[in-house]
Design a protein around this motif. Structure first.
Motif, PDB file in Angstrom:
ATOM      1  N   ILE A   1      -7.134  -5.182   4.503  1.00  0.00           N
ATOM      2  CA  ILE A   1      -6.037  -4.403   3.937  1.00  0.00           C
ATOM      3  C   ILE A   1      -5.939  -4.638   2.435  1.00  0.00           C
ATOM      4  O   ILE A   1      -5.668  -3.716   1.657  1.00  0.00           O
ATOM      5  CB  ILE A   1      -4.717  -4.752   4.655  1.00  0.00           C
ATOM      6  CG1 ILE A   1      -4.759  -4.235   6.093  1.00  0.00           C
ATOM      7  CG2 ILE A   1      -3.524  -4.152   3.924  1.00  0.00           C
ATOM      8  CD1 ILE A   1      -3.548  -4.611   6.909  1.00  0.00           C
TER       9      ILE A   1
ATOM     10  N   ILE B   1      -6.766   3.438   5.836  1.00  0.00           N
ATOM     11  CA  ILE B   1      -5.651   2.525   6.123  1.00  0.00           C
ATOM     12  C   ILE B   1      -5.052   2.848   7.483  1.00  0.00           C
ATOM     13  O   ILE B   1      -4.664   1.951   8.241  1.00  0.00           O
ATOM     14  CB  ILE B   1      -4.572   2.575   5.018  1.00  0.00           C
ATOM     15  CG1 ILE B   1      -3.464   1.561   5.313  1.00  0.00           C
ATOM     16  CG2 ILE B   1      -3.977   3.952   4.846  1.00  0.00           C
ATOM     17  CD1 ILE B   1      -3.904   0.133   5.381  1.00  0.00           C
TER      18      ILE B   1
ATOM     19  N   ILE C   1       0.831  -1.203   0.000  1.00  0.00           N
ATOM     20  CA  ILE C   1       0.000   0.000   0.000  1.00  0.00           C
ATOM     21  C   ILE C   1       0.867   1.255   0.000  1.00  0.00           C
ATOM     22  O   ILE C   1       0.592   2.231  -0.711  1.00  0.00           O
ATOM     23  CB  ILE C   1      -0.946  -0.017   1.218  1.00  0.00           C
ATOM     24  CG1 ILE C   1      -2.057  -1.051   0.993  1.00  0.00           C
ATOM     25  CG2 ILE C   1      -1.534   1.364   1.472  1.00  0.00           C
ATOM     26  CD1 ILE C   1      -2.960  -1.234   2.179  1.00  0.00           C
TER      27      ILE C   1
ATOM     28  N   VAL D   1      -8.386  -2.480   0.744  1.00  0.00           N
ATOM     29  CA  VAL D   1      -7.881  -1.109   0.646  1.00  0.00           C
ATOM     30  C   VAL D   1      -6.885  -0.995  -0.494  1.00  0.00           C
ATOM     31  O   VAL D   1      -6.905  -0.026  -1.273  1.00  0.00           O
ATOM     32  CB  VAL D   1      -7.235  -0.677   1.980  1.00  0.00           C
ATOM     33  CG1 VAL D   1      -6.529   0.665   1.810  1.00  0.00           C
ATOM     34  CG2 VAL D   1      -8.279  -0.572   3.074  1.00  0.00           C
TER      35      VAL D   1
END
Length: 932
Positions: free
Chosen positions: A119, A75, A34, A122
């Motif tokens: 996650i 996040i 990310i 995301v």
């Protein structure tokens, strides 16, 4: 401005992965992925921010930017929740859930796999956002620093209008106009640089143009040029503009090939043209501190030419960059004083005088402008078009903030003021937005502000510097950029407290609302109906007395602040602790709180806790669970004892325990808080002030372990513990401030045993009896302030202090039992403030010529045996204030013009004050003023 949110998340996640690798195992790969995706998006966000600053952002891009900001916050929420849940159930590290004290599962377990899946979701969202961003034609501006929002700016610039303002329309211009005109046409025959520095909208361009067009200035120079520089500039373009102006002025044809010349050729052309001529050039609105280094070689410095360069800028660093010039001046242009601001407002709003019924409202509006001419002129012009009725003016005053954001008439002022913000690197933008948390006209302690910045994660680490030192650099930069005003200066010349101009605060609030940086709950903003529950990160409560907090359970709030909350509901703290599990900052300063519940220990992420100026007397034992706490501020609370669980807080950097000024021992020494064995485990402590020292040998053993201390304050020191304290102090190589008080008036502070004194010590305050003067103090080259209280020395302390190179403030309070103090020639070269109090045996003070050359203030008394004014006081040419406390009327009359034999030696001092005891024992104040 979404870059702020993205950069902040990246800067937080990277060290988190490094520091908490063990806890984050299993999700670290996804988090790293990310971060990589966000890094790719960042350059496009910079481009979007530039478009937004220029007013060129369409609705589609705005929606895209909002999505990026929201996913960045999301996040951060996921990781914070993950860390919290692991902390709450360490016995089930493979799962996430809540347990009661018996270990029973309260909430449904959530596996690490589920978190990893969230996650991943995301990550997919970020990838989709990135793909959509590619359709908007962003340019990849990958640079750390300003957003360069001035590039290709096409909107109307109020600076252009200010260049053509008639001098008769301006107030308060006479003094700076005359000063700058003299600098231009008089003085050194060498080339000179004059900088006009001030915040946006204060009138720098207007002042410079008036002087530039002054017939005296015009006639004095052969050549004249006015160059608007702005946020971005190209060297070759500025040189071309200058050359064209010079040629046009002389009705000469500009060289045909000028547009094809490179920088070197343009410089040669310019130097050749100006050879032998005297010239004046104004560079208006310079932002880059390297500007003069770029430009100085293009402008020749001919012998006896007397040429002048004028630079207007918002940044002190730009002015400082010109200091190498032989002839150099800086004019700091300040906002108008209240009377001149009122005159200007009346000119614009009424053309004549203010109607009596609008007087009060008008004065409040002018006060909001805080002397800023741009704001006064703009607001006065808007009000000139409105009916002169109270209802309309009252509505305008109440909605001034929203008017600034929505009224087209304010577009220019909004953009002019916003330029300084947009020029900041993103980490300074975050720090600057923080000022919007505080109420209007609020002056914040710089130390407190720095601690808050650090707790919020706004300060980036630098090799070889503490976070506090880096944060201080941030604040200095904001002050240099004219974005922050210094309210009070500390003893060492550093800013002690600061604030922002009210107009800049309105700009901050507009930006903060858009970013979800902070929301204000006040009487003027009573509800939360308009707030985005997923966006608001900080909540600042101003003067609220209701239960509005009960309606905000869904907010993702990280920080809560309370200001002037005299009657907070009893449920206030309970609601906070129940609803906001991810809190990092709790500042209850001056709130009407009487206890702190045990549940505060559940706030795993809490980094800053302040109960200063509250009624709280006891800290709960659960405070020992706040493993991430960096600051615990108990200033002027009623906490007199710290629970032993405090010793578990290994990350704690600041432990502030200043008790209320009213809570002092019987002979006036400030009281400290009681602590327990184990304080030495807090090895990250930077500040420990004030704690009791009468605990036995373990206290000093613990103290020796606190080698990172910058500030130490202890009280109730016993004579037999002096040597142990000295041993501990020798380990504190970074110590900057030391405050030591004895157990009682007769207890000796034995500090003779320091062989290697902390060389960075800047402030020293000793309260208690000294048998002999600690000679190591004479080696402290960085010592700026020293106070001795109740020392009762029989030996004159001045010979030990007079050669200290940095000493600026000296206080002797019942510190010397001798009859004479002699300030000998050559000593105390940096001293500015001198206090001689309660010196009961003192008969005379002698001041040699050449000593105390920059002394500004002297405070004397009570000194019952002193019958004459200090001999030699007439030599102190910089002295501006002389005060005598608890003296006799006969002594005071000696210094009056009518009867005084000593008037001649004090008449050069602008202010001389006497506090004379009358027959009833009361002190009456008399002032002898020589103010010119």
């Amino acid at each position: 401005m979404a870059e702020i949110a993205v950069s902040f998340v990246i800067d937080r996640l990277v060290p988190l992965l490094q520091e908490e690798a063990q806890l984050l195992r299993g999700v670290s790969v996804e988090v790293n992925s990310i971060i990589a995706e966000l890094q790719v998006i960042k350059p496009f966000l910079r481009d979007a921010d530039e478009r937004d600053a220029r007013g060129e952002l369409d609705e589609g891009v705005k929606a895209w930017v909002k999505q990026v900001r929201q996913v960045s916050h999301h996040i951060e929420d996921i990781i914070d929740e993950y860390m919290l849940h692991l902390a709450e159930c360490p016995q089930r590290r493979g799962f996430i859930g809540f347990f009661d004290k018996a270990g029973h599962l309260i909430k449904k377990l959530k596996s690490r796999h589920d978190i990893a899946s969230e996650i991943q979701d995301v990550k997919r969202t970020i990838c989709e956002i990135k793909e959509r961003g590619n359709t908007y034609g962003f340019s990849s501006i990958d640079q750390q620093g300003s957003t360069s929002c001035g590039k290709n700016v096409t909107w109307h610039d109020l600076r252009v209008a200010s260049e053509f303002t008639e001098e008769t329309e301006i107030v308060g211009i006479e003094s700076p106009r005359n000063e700058l005109t003299n600098w231009l046409v008089e003085g050194s025959p060498k080339r000179g640089v004059i900088s006009v520095v001030g915040m946006g909208g204060v009138g720098k361009t207007t002042l410079a143009k008036i002087i530039y067009n002054n017939p005296i200035v015009t006639a004095h120079f052969n050549c004249h040029a006015w160059i608007s520089v702005s946020l971005t500039f190209k060297m070759e373009e500025l040189l071309k503009i200058m050359i064209k102006q010079f040629y046009k002025e002389q009705n000469k044809s500009v060289p045909e090939d000028i547009d094809k010349m490179d920088v070197r050729s343009l410089i040669e052309e310019l130097r050749d043209y100006l050879g032998g001529k005297s010239y004046v050039v104004v560079f208006d609105d310079v932002w880059d501190s390297n500007f003069w280094a770029f430009m100085k070689d293009a402008l020749p410095d001919k012998p006896n030419g007397g040429s002048r360069i004028v630079i207007t800028t918002r940044n002190d660093a730009v002015a400082d960059s010109c200091k190498e010039s032989p002839f150099y001046h800086v004019h700091k242009l300040l906002p108008l004083p209240q009377d001149m601001a009122w005159d200007l407002f009346c000119k614009k709003a009424f053309q004549t005088v203010c109607p009596p019924e609008l007087m009060d409202l008008s004065q409040k509006i002018v006060k909001r402008c805080e002397g800023l001419p741009l704001a006064i002129v703009t607001i006065g012009g808007v009000l000139a078009t409105k009916e002169k009725v109270m209802r309309q003016w009252q509505a305008f005053l109440m909605s001034l903030g929203s008017e600034l954001g929505s009224n087209p008439r304010f577009t220019g002022i909004k953009r002019i003021l916003s330029l300084s913000y947009f020029d900041l690197p993103y980490h300074l933008k975050l720090c600057y937005l923080y000022f919007g948390i505080f109420p209007e006209d609020y002056s914040i302690s710089c130390g407190r502000l720095i601690r808050l910045w650090i707790a919020e994660g706004l300060v980036q680490r630098k090799v070889g510097k503490t976070l506090e030192e880096v944060a201080e650099e941030y604040l200095t930069e904001l002050i240099y950029r004219s974005l922050v005003q210094v309210s009070v200066v500390n003893y060492d010349g550093k800013a002690r407290s600061c604030r922002v101009h009210d107009m800049m605060r309105e700009i901050i609030l507009l930006i903060s609302k858009d970013l979800g940086f902070c929301d204000i709950l006040s009487k003027d903003n009573p509800g939360f109906e308009s707030l985005d529950r997923l966006k608001t990160r900080r909540l600042s409560i101003h003067n609220r007395e209701d239960n509005a907090l009960e309606s905000i359970t869904g907010f993702r709030i990280r920080s809560v602040f309370s200001f002037n909350a005299d009657e907070l509901p009893k449920s206030f703290v309970g609601i906070l602790l129940s609803n906001f599990k991810l809190l990092k900052t709790l500042d209850f300063g001056n709130a009407s709180l009487y206890y702190l519940p045990e549940e505060v220990g559940n706030l795993f992420h809490l980094r800053y806790l302040s109960i200063r100026d509250t009624e709280i007397k006891v800290l709960p034992k659960s405070i020992g669970r706040l493993q991430n706490l960096l600051t615990l501020d108990l200033t002027r609370s009623h906490v007199s004892e710290l629970p032993v669980e405090i010793n578990r807080l290994h990350k704690l950097r600041h432990l502030l325990a200043y008790l209320d000024e009213k809570i002092k021992s019987e002979f006036g020494l400030q009281q400290g808080v009681k602590i327990y064995e184990g304080i030495g485990h807090l090895e990250a402590l930077q500040e420990l002030h004030i704690v009791e020292a009468n605990h036995g040998p373990w206290f000093f053993e613990d103290l020796r372990k606190l080698t990172q201390l910058r500030k130490l304050g202890i009280t109730k020191l016993k004579s037999e513990n002096g040597k142990a304290l000295c041993t501990a102090i020798e380990q504190m190589n970074h110590l900057e401030s030391l405050d030591v008080s004895s157990l009682s008036p007769d207890e000796i502070i034995d500090l003779q045993h320091i062989a290697c004194a902390p060389q960075y010590l800047r402030s020293l305050h000793l309260q208690g009896r000294l048998e002999t003067f600690p000679v190591w103090i004479s080696t402290l080259e960085n010592l700026v302030r020293v106070h001795f209280n109740w020392s009762r020395l029989t030996e004159d302390p001045l010979p030990f202090l007079h050669t200290l190179p940095s000493l600026s403030e000296l206080g002797l309070n019942d510190a010397y039992d001798g009859e004479l103090l002699h300030f000998k020639e050559g000593g105390f070269q940096k001293l500015k403030v001198l206090g001689l109090k309660n010196l009961n045996a003192l008969h005379s003070v002698i001041i040699d010529n050449g000593v105390l050359p920059i002394l500004k203030e002297i405070y004397i008394g009570p000194t019952p045996q002193l019958k004459e004014v200090p001999s030699g006081i007439q030599h102190l040419s910089k002295l501006t204030y002389l005060a005598f406390y608890d003296t006799t009327l006969e002594f005071a009359l000696k210094m009056t013009p009518s009867e005084g034999q000593d008037y001649g030696v004090v008449k050069h001092i602008p202010r001389v004050l006497f506090w004379v005891k009358s027959g009833d024992g009361r002190l009456k104040t008399y002032m002898l003023s020589h103010d010119k």
